[in-house]
Design a protein around this motif. Structure first.
Motif, PDB file in Angstrom:
ATOM      1  N   LYS A 127       0.712  -1.078   0.053  1.00  0.00           N
ATOM      2  CA  LYS A 127       0.434   0.200   0.274  1.00  0.00           C
ATOM      3  C   LYS A 127       1.079   1.513   0.479  1.00  0.00           C
ATOM      4  N   GLY A 128       0.362   2.407  -0.304  1.00  0.00           N
ATOM      5  CA  GLY A 128       1.126   3.443   0.204  1.00  0.00           C
ATOM      6  C   GLY A 128       1.832   4.046   0.771  1.00  0.00           C
ATOM      7  N   CYS A 129       2.573   4.914   1.049  1.00  0.00           N
ATOM      8  CA  CYS A 129       3.062   5.463   2.542  1.00  0.00           C
ATOM      9  C   CYS A 129       2.311   6.371   3.582  1.00  0.00           C
ATOM     10  N   TYR A 130       2.692   5.587   4.698  1.00  0.00           N
ATOM     11  CA  TYR A 130       2.405   5.693   5.811  1.00  0.00           C
ATOM     12  C   TYR A 130       3.358   5.988   6.776  1.00  0.00           C
ATOM     13  N   ARG A 131       3.232   6.646   8.420  1.00  0.00           N
ATOM     14  CA  ARG A 131       3.847   6.827   8.876  1.00  0.00           C
ATOM     15  C   ARG A 131       4.227   5.393   9.839  1.00  0.00           C
ATOM     16  N   GLY A 132       6.307   5.370   9.448  1.00  0.00           N
ATOM     17  CA  GLY A 132       6.447   4.202  10.473  1.00  0.00           C
ATOM     18  C   GLY A 132       6.409   2.805   9.076  1.00  0.00           C
ATOM     19  N   GLN A 133       6.073   3.427   7.847  1.00  0.00           N
ATOM     20  CA  GLN A 133       6.855   1.952   6.917  1.00  0.00           C
ATOM     21  C   GLN A 133       8.256   1.867   6.892  1.00  0.00           C
ATOM     22  N   GLU A 134       8.293   2.795   6.527  1.00  0.00           N
ATOM     23  CA  GLU A 134       9.900   2.536   6.245  1.00  0.00           C
ATOM     24  C   GLU A 134      10.334   1.391   7.313  1.00  0.00           C
ATOM     25  N   THR A 135      10.370   1.300   8.407  1.00  0.00           N
ATOM     26  CA  THR A 135      10.956   0.304   9.011  1.00  0.00           C
ATOM     27  C   THR A 135       9.846  -1.172   8.879  1.00  0.00           C
ATOM     28  N   VAL A 136       8.706  -1.381   9.076  1.00  0.00           N
ATOM     29  CA  VAL A 136       8.164  -2.551   8.031  1.00  0.00           C
ATOM     30  C   VAL A 136       8.526  -2.578   6.567  1.00  0.00           C
ATOM     31  N   ALA A 137       8.620  -1.815   5.817  1.00  0.00           N
ATOM     32  CA  ALA A 137       9.409  -2.948   4.561  1.00  0.00           C
ATOM     33  C   ALA A 137      10.984  -3.182   5.188  1.00  0.00           C
ATOM     34  N   ARG A 138      11.505  -2.385   5.600  1.00  0.00           N
ATOM     35  CA  ARG A 138      13.215  -2.922   5.363  1.00  0.00           C
ATOM     36  C   ARG A 138      12.944  -4.128   6.434  1.00  0.00           C
ATOM     37  N   VAL A 139      12.554  -4.491   7.582  1.00  0.00           N
ATOM     38  CA  VAL A 139      12.161  -5.863   8.239  1.00  0.00           C
ATOM     39  C   VAL A 139      11.475  -6.482   7.789  1.00  0.00           C
ATOM     40  N   HIS A 140      10.537  -6.096   6.746  1.00  0.00           N
ATOM     41  CA  HIS A 140       9.894  -7.779   5.772  1.00  0.00           C
ATOM     42  C   HIS A 140      10.912  -8.093   4.430  1.00  0.00           C
ATOM     43  N   ASN A 141      11.629  -6.856   3.989  1.00  0.00           N
ATOM     44  CA  ASN A 141      12.150  -7.054   2.752  1.00  0.00           C
ATOM     45  C   ASN A 141      14.116  -7.114   3.605  1.00  0.00           C
ATOM     46  N   LEU A 142      14.665  -7.180   4.564  1.00  0.00           N
ATOM     47  CA  LEU A 142      15.837  -6.729   4.450  1.00  0.00           C
ATOM     48  C   LEU A 142      16.255  -8.045   5.788  1.00  0.00           C
ATOM     49  N   GLY A 143      15.224  -7.903   6.861  1.00  0.00           N
ATOM     50  CA  GLY A 143      15.968  -8.163   8.314  1.00  0.00           C
ATOM     51  C   GLY A 143      15.122  -9.080   8.974  1.00  0.00           C
ATOM     52  N   LYS A 144      14.316  -9.473  10.324  1.00  0.00           N
ATOM     53  CA  LYS A 144      14.140 -10.800  10.546  1.00  0.00           C
ATOM     54  C   LYS A 144      13.616  -9.133  12.438  1.00  0.00           C
ATOM     55  N   PRO A 145      12.864  -9.785  13.291  1.00  0.00           N
ATOM     56  CA  PRO A 145      12.348  -8.836  14.213  1.00  0.00           C
ATOM     57  C   PRO A 145      13.007  -9.144  14.951  1.00  0.00           C
ATOM     58  N   PRO A 146      13.588  -8.881  15.839  1.00  0.00           N
ATOM     59  CA  PRO A 146      14.282  -8.355  16.956  1.00  0.00           C
ATOM     60  C   PRO A 146      14.124  -9.160  17.719  1.00  0.00           C
ATOM     61  N   ARG A 147      13.185  -9.507  18.379  1.00  0.00           N
ATOM     62  CA  ARG A 147      11.689 -10.682  19.672  1.00  0.00           C
ATOM     63  C   ARG A 147      11.332 -11.142  18.657  1.00  0.00           C
TER      64      ARG A 147
END
Length: 375
Positions: free
Chosen positions: A264-284
């Motif tokens: 979906k389009g931009c929303y507050r906090g989207q950068e973190t959501v996309a980064r973890v989904h595409n590149l990382g894993k949640p710390p907890r």
């Protein structure tokens, strides 16, 4: 909390056997149980139970642009949400941390939202500040309340007749109820779960109608026990000020029973959501803990979870379950093995291995980086 948005104590606390939640509980003002909380859980799983959740904070959003506006400031894809459809949604901060979790239903030109009593006024204030020039009108609805029906027997004809409907709605769908309000199907806390969002003045009428049809009163203890075994987090109990959606299973659109749409389009906090989904894993991640039932004390939400004296997480909701005994949700570091001996507060605890999430999902961003590096 201002008087204009205060949720008043439930009139159903006068029901025979009702034991109110403690004053410091997030569910203060409604019944904790009716004398036999473990039996109430069994009823909610095997027959029909009715739970007073009228402590939920309810607000409405009117206006022709309410859905397209809400789409831009929250995590769920709701621009084209059909009439009579529900969704779960989040408000995130700039760093992608969860500030609010809420359930919404669009019904006949109005979007109805219910959320935690403790944070509802803050959510309302945020929404009102974000309107700007949009045709959207968020306002409190203190005269609207929530009841929940749990159990497979709700599908029996006598309950359809009591509800005044021809058939039950599908998951996240809603149908209008006679006298105002609507019935909404939910995917949790159990396999058979429906919410009635109705005028507060009719709480007693609906309670009487449904109990006469065979629903047995159950308190929030029963609701919470089912929610914990379903691994469904609750804001403020199972989350802290660092929680991101990936850690507690809130990723996914309506079809996935999630609260964060990944396309979906931009929303507050989207950068973190996309980064973890595409590149990382949640710390907890959120797991189920089995607690030592012989201990003299129980942990409380926010207590540290430790392994060999080292803090590895935090305790969330703690509840006694009719089959599993004392259990809790906990946010643990992803690196903690499932067979690690733990202490939750001062109580011995063990991870339910079946509750540990799988983090080996395909990550398109990581795959692209690997290709660039020749891996």
């Amino acid at each position: 909390m201002s008087e204009s948005v205060r949720i008043t104590p439930s009139p159903l606390l006068t029901t025979a056997g009702a034991v109110p939640n403690p004053d410091d509980s997030p569910d203060a003002g409604v019944a904790w149980h009716y004398g036999d909380p473990l039996r109430e859980q069994r009823t909610a799983e095997r027959a029909v139970a009715i739970v007073d959740r009228s402590n939920r904070f309810v607000l409405s959003i009117g206006g022709d642009e309410r859905l397209s506006w809400l789409h831009t400031i929250s995590s769920q894809h709701v621009t084209n949400l059909p009439d009579g459809t529900s969704a779960e949604n989040l408000s995130l901060d700039l760093n992608g941390r969860v500030e609010h979790h809420f359930v919404l239903t669009d019904q006949v030109g109005v979007t109805w939202i219910d959320t935690e009593a403790t944070t509802g006024p803050e959510l309302l204030t945020f929404l009102q500040k974000m309107v700007f020039w949009a045709k959207a009108e968020p306002k409190p609805e203190p005269e609207t309340a929530v009841l929940s029906l749990l159990g497979p027997d709700v599908r029996r004809p006598r309950f359809l007749e009591a509800l005044g409907i021809a058939e039950l709605p599908g998951t996240y769908e809603a149908v209008a109820l006679p006298g105002g309000g609507f019935l909404r199907s939910m995917p949790w806390p159990g396999e058979h779960a429906w919410d009635l969002v109705v005028p507060r003045e009719r709480l007693g009428d609906w309670w009487r109608t449904l109990t006469e049809a065979g629903a047995e009163p159950a308190g929030t203890w029963a609701f919470e026990a089912l929610r914990v075994t379903a691994l469904r987090p609750r804001l403020g109990l199972d989350t802290d000020d660092r929680t991101i959606p990936h850690e507690v299973g809130w990723i996914g659109g309506v079809a996935e029973h999630g609260a964060v749409h990944l396309d979906k389009g931009c929303y507050r906090g989207q950068e973190t959501v996309a980064r973890v989904h595409n590149l990382g894993k949640p710390p907890r991640h959120l797991v189920l803990l089995h607690l030592d039932g012989s201990a003299d004390t129980r942990p409380v939400p926010g207590d540290a979870v430790t392994a060999g004296g080292r803090t590895v997480g935090r305790v969330g909701t703690v509840v006694d379950h009719h089959e599993l005994g004392p259990i809790a949700l906990a946010l643990l570091k992803r690196s903690v093995p499932a067979d690690t001996a733990l202490e939750a507060g001062n109580t011995a605890a063990a991870i339910d291995a079946d509750s540990v999430p799988d983090h080996d999902d395909f990550q398109p961003g990581r795959a692209a980086v690997d290709r660039l590096r020749g891996r």
